[in-house]
Design a protein around this motif. Sequence first.
Motif, mmCIF file in Angstrom:
data_model
loop_
_atom_site.group_PDB
_atom_site.id
_atom_site.type_symbol
_atom_site.label_atom_id
_atom_site.label_comp_id
_atom_site.label_asym_id
_atom_site.label_seq_id
_atom_site.Cartn_x
_atom_site.Cartn_y
_atom_site.Cartn_z
ATOM 1 N N LYS A 60 66.711 6.712 -23.248
ATOM 2 C CA LYS A 60 67.031 6.132 -22.090
ATOM 3 C C LYS A 60 67.488 7.309 -21.082
ATOM 4 O O LYS A 60 67.321 7.176 -19.779
ATOM 5 C CB LYS A 60 67.689 5.038 -22.094
ATOM 6 N N ARG A 149 74.312 -4.834 -35.372
ATOM 7 C CA ARG A 149 75.137 -4.055 -34.355
ATOM 8 C C ARG A 149 76.545 -4.792 -34.252
ATOM 9 O O ARG A 149 76.235 -5.977 -33.919
ATOM 10 C CB ARG A 149 74.565 -3.873 -32.889
ATOM 11 N N ILE A 162 79.613 0.882 -17.995
ATOM 12 C CA ILE A 162 79.032 1.522 -18.958
ATOM 13 C C ILE A 162 79.888 1.466 -20.439
ATOM 14 O O ILE A 162 79.416 1.877 -21.346
ATOM 15 C CB ILE A 162 78.603 3.019 -18.891
ATOM 16 N N HIS A 197 75.858 -0.836 -37.050
ATOM 17 C CA HIS A 197 75.593 -0.249 -35.862
ATOM 18 C C HIS A 197 76.683 -0.257 -34.953
ATOM 19 O O HIS A 197 77.194 -1.365 -34.905
ATOM 20 C CB HIS A 197 74.071 -0.651 -35.127
ATOM 21 N N GLY A 239 77.299 8.129 -26.614
ATOM 22 C CA GLY A 239 78.439 7.952 -25.788
ATOM 23 C C GLY A 239 79.223 9.200 -25.370
ATOM 24 O O GLY A 239 80.352 9.343 -25.007
ATOM 25 N N PHE A 240 78.813 10.324 -26.113
ATOM 26 C CA PHE A 240 79.686 11.596 -26.127
ATOM 27 C C PHE A 240 79.676 12.047 -24.749
ATOM 28 O O PHE A 240 78.360 12.312 -24.090
ATOM 29 C CB PHE A 240 79.267 12.644 -27.048
ATOM 30 N N GLU A 273 73.339 8.666 -31.840
ATOM 31 C CA GLU A 273 72.580 8.698 -30.920
ATOM 32 C C GLU A 273 72.871 9.130 -29.219
ATOM 33 O O GLU A 273 73.104 8.507 -28.560
ATOM 34 C CB GLU A 273 72.376 7.114 -30.578
ATOM 35 N N PRO A 274 73.208 10.434 -29.260
ATOM 36 C CA PRO A 274 73.438 11.072 -28.086
ATOM 37 C C PRO A 274 72.544 11.000 -27.212
ATOM 38 O O PRO A 274 71.314 11.301 -27.383
ATOM 39 C CB PRO A 274 73.948 12.525 -28.366
ATOM 40 N N GLY A 275 72.554 10.677 -25.843
ATOM 41 C CA GLY A 275 71.758 10.910 -24.827
ATOM 42 C C GLY A 275 72.262 11.777 -23.805
ATOM 43 O O GLY A 275 71.549 13.121 -23.894
ATOM 44 N N ARG A 276 73.277 11.387 -23.037
ATOM 45 C CA ARG A 276 73.680 12.437 -22.200
ATOM 46 C C ARG A 276 74.020 13.852 -22.619
ATOM 47 O O ARG A 276 73.825 14.554 -22.140
ATOM 48 C CB ARG A 276 74.898 11.507 -21.664
ATOM 49 N N ARG A 312 73.590 7.286 -9.639
ATOM 50 C CA ARG A 312 74.695 7.454 -10.256
ATOM 51 C C ARG A 312 75.999 7.133 -9.429
ATOM 52 O O ARG A 312 77.060 6.496 -9.643
ATOM 53 C CB ARG A 312 74.942 8.470 -11.329
HETATM 54 N N1 LLP Z 1 73.115 4.118 -27.980
HETATM 55 C C1 LLP Z 1 73.340 2.895 -27.400
HETATM 56 C C2 LLP Z 1 73.018 1.704 -28.195
HETATM 57 C C3 LLP Z 1 73.431 3.013 -26.052
HETATM 58 O O1 LLP Z 1 73.646 1.652 -25.477
HETATM 59 C C4 LLP Z 1 73.368 4.138 -25.139
HETATM 60 C C5 LLP Z 1 73.639 4.049 -23.746
HETATM 61 C C6 LLP Z 1 73.325 5.217 -25.660
HETATM 62 C C7 LLP Z 1 73.101 5.410 -27.174
HETATM 63 C C8 LLP Z 1 73.475 6.766 -25.375
HETATM 64 O O2 LLP Z 1 74.637 7.067 -24.828
HETATM 65 P P1 LLP Z 1 74.883 8.358 -23.974
HETATM 66 O O3 LLP Z 1 75.136 9.216 -25.373
HETATM 67 O O4 LLP Z 1 73.948 8.947 -23.268
HETATM 68 O O5 LLP Z 1 76.268 8.171 -23.443
HETATM 69 N N2 LLP Z 1 73.248 4.711 -16.709
HETATM 70 C C9 LLP Z 1 74.509 5.055 -17.280
HETATM 71 C C10 LLP Z 1 74.719 5.164 -18.823
HETATM 72 C C11 LLP Z 1 74.047 4.045 -19.450
HETATM 73 C C12 LLP Z 1 74.148 4.125 -20.999
HETATM 74 C C13 LLP Z 1 73.637 2.959 -21.570
HETATM 75 N N3 LLP Z 1 73.527 3.151 -23.037
HETATM 76 C C14 LLP Z 1 75.100 6.200 -16.703
HETATM 77 O O6 LLP Z 1 74.280 7.001 -15.709
HETATM 78 O O7 LLP Z 1 76.266 6.625 -16.747
#
Ligand code: LLP
Length: 430
Positions: A60, A149, A162, A197, A239-240, A273-276, A312
């Motif tokens: 995502k 989860r 968030i 999870h 979430g990092f 599960e890092p995204g950002r 954002r």
């Molecule tokens: N795993 C799960 C179950 C999640 O819901 C998310 C993000 C991630 C991993 C990835 O999180 P990250 O590592 O990217 O923080 N649109 C918002 C962020 C929404 C995040 C939703 N879930 C923003 O622009 O800040």
Amino acid sequence: MTPFAYRGGELCVEEVPLATLAERFGTPLYVYSANRIRDRIRAFKRAFADLPVRFCYAVKANPHLAVLRIVAQEGVGADTVSGGEIERALAAGIAAERIVFAGVAKTDEEIRLGIEAGILQFNVESPGELERIAALAAALGRVAPVALRVNPDIAAPTHGKIATGRRGDKFGIPLGEVPALFARARALSTVDLVGLHFHIGSQITALAPLVSAWERARDLLLDLRRSGLPVQRLDLGGGFGVRYRDEEPPMPEALAREVRRLFDGLEVELIFEPGRAFVADAGVLLARVIERKESAGLRFLIVDAGMHTLLRPALYDAFHAIVPVKEPAAADERLVFDVVGPICESSDVLGRNRLLPPLDAGALVAILTVGAYGATMATDYNSRPRPAELLVDGSRVAVIRKRREPRELFADELVPDWLSGPGGAGGDVP
Ligand code: LLP
């Protein structure tokens, strides 16, 4: 290495000056550095190399196929939240056995897709979903791997919109209900219960809340094991946080140190599960100044990017640094501006109170750290087509998404026959 730096007075991405890209491809324009994505993934992989950890990139954050190709080439899996994301990940060459399917609203159709593809695991969010997955797997003559989860009731210090791990958030199964559901899942012959999870939110820049969630995961694993319920795998979420302004998010090494301390000797596989953290600072958004104006004692720089291009700031009051593409001299005048977009809403502000040179119409600015949750949340609102996207890899440049023409935005809209007669005041209404 920072992929975006001034060279010879011009902001560049890797070896390419951004101004030449804006000239060739127009603005607003998202530009990603392939090497920055690789560097970020490798930094995490290196820090965790001695641990039984696998990474599943949260699609995502930036679902572009080219980004997913880089992820696949780096040997990273995918964390998906819809059938569409599963299809993207597969199309980009991420093997099904590296794909996790999470999300609070999996439809039967999406669950079937995941089972048929043979994904690594479903992260189950409710008792009803567990039963549905079991029934759908039975109908297909398959066994579906699942993890439950858990909602650990931890308020992550991040923007309220968030944070996902508080009691009352829609996500996960309350901690107290997990043992009974775990036992129930074990009794179902068409699901294979692999573990648990956790994911407490996004853009978490402190170590402590992450460690609290991981401790809760470890305690629950030990409790379940003590009552004869085996947990082989913990998916500890993403979430990092990253640095948008002056945050100091924990380095991968610091995260790995805590993981080692908490899980050493427990014989448990871990998923993150890092995204950002993989893609955010690999992207910039180029925008052109359309107008400069003063009104009621405020100065505005009106640019061609806005809440339709980067949501954002409007949605989370998020901060993104905004810098001129042409490097200002130290002695140049700087004034305080609100940088705003063209959209007809007062929430269409990209940055307030920014110290910038008094840029003229036509000047370029770069909005930084937009590789995550940038282009993917963009819309065509106000019939302004979403930006084109480019990938830079060393000196190579590729258009990875074309800008659409305004006419293309309504090319797939259908007007019913009964509206096709002569128009005008009154029409044929008696
Ligand atoms: N795993 C799960 C179950 C999640 O819901 C998310 C993000 C991630 C991993 C990835 O999180 P990250 O590592 O990217 O923080 N649109 C918002 C962020 C929404 C995040 C939703 N879930 C923003 O622009 O800040």
